[in-house]
Design an enzyme around this catalytic site. Structure first.
Site, mmCIF file in Angstrom:
data_model
loop_
_atom_site.group_PDB
_atom_site.id
_atom_site.type_symbol
_atom_site.label_atom_id
_atom_site.label_comp_id
_atom_site.label_asym_id
_atom_site.label_seq_id
_atom_site.Cartn_x
_atom_site.Cartn_y
_atom_site.Cartn_z
ATOM 1 N N THR A 27 0.804 -1.223 0.000
ATOM 2 C CA THR A 27 0.000 0.000 0.000
ATOM 3 C C THR A 27 0.835 1.271 0.000
ATOM 4 O O THR A 27 0.455 2.263 -0.631
ATOM 5 C CB THR A 27 -0.898 -0.007 1.267
ATOM 6 N N ASP A 71 2.207 -7.728 -3.922
ATOM 7 C CA ASP A 71 1.324 -7.596 -2.764
ATOM 8 C C ASP A 71 1.889 -8.588 -1.760
ATOM 9 O O ASP A 71 2.132 -9.753 -2.108
ATOM 10 C CB ASP A 71 -0.114 -7.971 -3.138
ATOM 11 N N SER A 72 2.089 -8.168 -0.539
ATOM 12 C CA SER A 72 2.883 -9.021 0.350
ATOM 13 C C SER A 72 2.188 -10.344 0.681
ATOM 14 O O SER A 72 2.824 -11.255 1.195
ATOM 15 C CB SER A 72 3.304 -8.270 1.614
ATOM 16 N N SER A 73 0.914 -10.471 0.369
ATOM 17 C CA SER A 73 0.257 -11.777 0.548
ATOM 18 C C SER A 73 0.858 -12.816 -0.406
ATOM 19 O O SER A 73 0.662 -14.016 -0.219
ATOM 20 C CB SER A 73 -1.240 -11.675 0.275
ATOM 21 N N THR A 103 2.067 -4.656 4.553
ATOM 22 C CA THR A 103 2.041 -4.949 5.989
ATOM 23 C C THR A 103 1.651 -6.392 6.296
ATOM 24 O O THR A 103 2.001 -6.919 7.350
ATOM 25 C CB THR A 103 1.047 -4.009 6.715
ATOM 26 N N ASP A 104 0.907 -7.021 5.372
ATOM 27 C CA ASP A 104 0.323 -8.330 5.696
ATOM 28 C C ASP A 104 1.369 -9.362 6.125
ATOM 29 O O ASP A 104 1.132 -10.132 7.053
ATOM 30 C CB ASP A 104 -0.486 -8.869 4.508
ATOM 31 N N GLN A 293 0.077 -19.828 21.659
ATOM 32 C CA GLN A 293 -0.891 -19.001 20.940
ATOM 33 C C GLN A 293 -1.021 -17.618 21.584
ATOM 34 O O GLN A 293 -1.549 -16.701 20.965
ATOM 35 C CB GLN A 293 -2.266 -19.680 20.937
ATOM 36 N N CYS A 294 -0.574 -17.490 22.841
ATOM 37 C CA CYS A 294 -0.610 -16.177 23.502
ATOM 38 C C CYS A 294 0.430 -15.278 22.840
ATOM 39 O O CYS A 294 1.546 -15.711 22.591
ATOM 40 C CB CYS A 294 -0.264 -16.295 24.981
HETATM 41 N N1 ASP Z 1 -2.201 -6.374 1.009
HETATM 42 C C1 ASP Z 1 -1.226 -5.351 1.245
HETATM 43 C C2 ASP Z 1 0.120 -6.017 1.398
HETATM 44 O O1 ASP Z 1 0.431 -6.555 2.423
HETATM 45 C C3 ASP Z 1 -1.560 -4.563 2.451
HETATM 46 C C4 ASP Z 1 -0.515 -3.540 2.804
HETATM 47 O O2 ASP Z 1 0.305 -3.134 2.032
HETATM 48 O O3 ASP Z 1 -0.536 -3.105 3.929
HETATM 49 O O4 ASP Z 1 0.869 -6.009 0.462
#
Ligand code: ASP
Length: 357
Positions: A27, A71-73, A103-104, A293-294
């Site tokens: 993003t 896209d980091s996914s 961020t993902d 998991q905590c």
């Molecule tokens: N889907 C985006 C990614 O992780 C979200 C982001 O950039 O925060 O690439």
């Protein structure tokens, strides 16, 4: 492929530090295209147009862009390899590196980079944003400006203040392998529950020097590790989990190691079928790592009988490691050694500040 965007034209007269910005995607590097009415990546060589505040630093800032942007996914270990190879190639030319990343999966990538770079003498600072840099209330500008300032910061001897892989987000600098994404729509998207921030940006940037790791020698080049073995599965224990599911994950032929995400201080069901499957997996030679998991706190398999059973079966403690970091640590250790006992010994050690041990 990684494209050279050249010099962003940001060097001033009193040039102090040189920074390489690496835009992988996400993003932060987007803005609204008025024609398409959609978010599209902007030309990173024009970063000064988007963040003119960067020009006020007297730093030399160059940039490189991943092509295609990711896209980091969709991030893969091959992308971590490309990042590490780029940093290795440019290591002597820059004082610090800022990686712009979605961020993902940023916590996974920062964890991986921390294990793949041993003995860093320069900062590698990941950042990104919740809102695109072209949006009016974007958090991207502040995140980027703070990341650049931290990547450039040196002490009186000219040594980097933070020679670590970190995530800089919403005024906090956190050790990359201690961090998890915890919020999908708040600017405070990341937390490091088991380690306080390494720095906080307020009116000035306050560094927590006692926590910041330093290399054994400032003169030696880091070791860049490029071998990763990704044969890891994750088993998240939950009430109602069935023997079939546990068996598939623990005993799959493609799996060399299993991260078990257990309850509390490292506890799992004490049902016989469950323990039998854990024993079976250990007998098959699987490396079993116990992570809680905590989000805060530490695995301690000596407290409850349910944890003790796992320890007795040969399950290794992950201490207070995050899942992201445990995964990256296993990829790295297994990539470096075919010997599972060596990998288990490595898991017990604090390699890059990832565990409180
Ligand atoms: N889907 C985006 C990614 O992780 C979200 C982001 O950039 O925060 O690439």
């Amino acid at each position: 492929m990684i494209t050279d965007c050249g010099n962003a034209g940001l060097s001033g007269n009193a040039e102090k530090s040189s920074i390489l910005l690496i835009y992988t995607g996400g993003t932060i590097g987007m803005k609204e295209d008025p024609v398409l009415q959609a978010l599209t990546p902007f030309d990173f060589s024009q970063i000064l147009d988007e963040v003119p505040e960067l020009g006020k630093f007297a730093y030399k800032i160059d940039s490189r862009t991943f092509d295609p942007l990711i896209d980091s996914s969709d991030i893969e270990p091959s992308n971590w390899l490309a990042l590490v190879q780029l940093i290795e190639k440019e290591y002597d030319a820059y004082d610090g590196f800022v990686v712009l990343h979605g961020t993902d999966t940023m916590a996974y990538s920062a964890s991986a980079l921390s294990f793949m770079t041993e003995g860093l003498t320069k900062p590698v600072i990941f950042t990104g944003s919740q809102l695109p840099i072209g949006a009016p209330r974007t958090d991207g500008k502040e995140n980027l400006i703070s990341a650049v300032e931290i990547a450039a910061a040196k002490d009186a001897d000219g040594h980097a203040l933070v020679p670590e892989v970190c995530i800089c987000f919403d005024n906090l600098l956190m050790r990359g392998n201690r961090t998890s994404k915890v919020n999908s729509d708040n600017f405070r998207a990341f937390r490091s529950e088991n380690l306080p921030p390494l720095a906080e940006a307020g009116i000035s940037i306050r560094y927590n020097s006692a926590l910041i790791r330093k290399p054994l020698s400032w003169e030696d080049r880091p070791i860049f590790h490029t071998n990763l073995d990704t044969r890891v599965s994750i088993l998240k224990i939950h009430p109602g989990i069935t023997p079939q599911v546990v068996r598939n994950i623990l005993c799959g032929p493609e799996t060399r190691a299993v991260i078990m995400e257990t309850y509390g201080a490292g506890n799992a069901p004490s049902k016989q079928w469950f323990l039998d499957l854990v024993h079976e997996a250990v007998e098959k030679g699987k490396i079993m790592l116990n992570i809680s998991q905590c989000r805060a706190g530490c695995v301690n398999m000596d407290i409850y009988a349910t944890g003790k059973c796992l320890k007795d079966a040969g399950v290794v403690s992950g201490y207070d490691c995050t899942t992201e970091s445990a995964l990256a640590k296993l990829f790295h250790l297994m990539g470096e050694s075919r010997d599972n006992n060596e990998v288990k010994a490595g898991l017990e050690r604090n390699l890059r500040g990832e565990i409180s041990k």
